[in-house]
Design a protein around this motif. Sequence first.
Motif, mmCIF file in Angstrom:
data_model
loop_
_atom_site.group_PDB
_atom_site.id
_atom_site.type_symbol
_atom_site.label_atom_id
_atom_site.label_comp_id
_atom_site.label_asym_id
_atom_site.label_seq_id
_atom_site.Cartn_x
_atom_site.Cartn_y
_atom_site.Cartn_z
ATOM 1 N N ALA A 14 46.337 56.171 -21.642
ATOM 2 C CA ALA A 14 46.740 54.856 -22.164
ATOM 3 C C ALA A 14 48.198 54.844 -22.603
ATOM 4 O O ALA A 14 48.921 53.883 -22.339
ATOM 5 N N CYS A 15 48.642 55.896 -23.263
ATOM 6 C CA CYS A 15 50.024 55.929 -23.756
ATOM 7 C C CYS A 15 51.023 55.943 -22.598
ATOM 8 O O CYS A 15 52.016 55.209 -22.613
ATOM 9 N N GLU A 16 50.729 56.729 -21.582
ATOM 10 C CA GLU A 16 51.611 56.769 -20.415
ATOM 11 C C GLU A 16 51.636 55.413 -19.714
ATOM 12 O O GLU A 16 52.686 54.965 -19.250
ATOM 13 N N GLY A 17 50.502 54.757 -19.652
ATOM 14 C CA GLY A 17 50.440 53.447 -19.038
ATOM 15 C C GLY A 17 51.235 52.398 -19.794
ATOM 16 O O GLY A 17 51.784 51.473 -19.212
ATOM 17 N N THR A 18 51.311 52.566 -21.111
ATOM 18 C CA THR A 18 52.023 51.609 -21.957
ATOM 19 C C THR A 18 53.509 51.915 -22.041
ATOM 20 O O THR A 18 54.331 50.998 -22.010
ATOM 21 N N CYS A 19 53.865 53.185 -22.139
ATOM 22 C CA CYS A 19 55.275 53.569 -22.308
ATOM 23 C C CYS A 19 55.570 54.860 -21.541
ATOM 24 O O CYS A 19 55.735 55.928 -22.135
ATOM 25 N N PRO A 20 55.659 54.762 -20.209
ATOM 26 C CA PRO A 20 55.880 55.969 -19.405
ATOM 27 C C PRO A 20 57.260 56.599 -19.589
ATOM 28 O O PRO A 20 57.463 57.751 -19.202
ATOM 29 N N GLU A 21 58.166 55.884 -20.209
ATOM 30 C CA GLU A 21 59.491 56.446 -20.474
ATOM 31 C C GLU A 21 59.442 57.510 -21.572
ATOM 32 O O GLU A 21 60.319 58.363 -21.664
ATOM 33 N N ILE A 22 58.395 57.483 -22.401
ATOM 34 C CA ILE A 22 58.256 58.436 -23.511
ATOM 35 C C ILE A 22 57.058 59.367 -23.312
ATOM 36 O O ILE A 22 57.118 60.551 -23.602
#
Length: 62
Positions: A14-22
């Motif tokens: 979920a985190c990668e899907g929301t903010c893949p830059e971080i």
Amino acid sequence: MKYVVNDNCIGCGACEGTCPEIFFMNDQGLAEAKDIDVPPELEESAKEAKEGCPVSVIEEED
């Protein structure tokens, strides 16, 4: 500010899907945060990723 993902990650992505830059998924299929200060233009999406984590394993680090 930086983010870290603790050892209780379940690898949902979920985190990668929301903010893949971080956030990214490592070779073990678990999330990690890049070891960089979050740039101002990404603060909102990184915070959204933290708040959207279903197991609350994303932590802020100064």
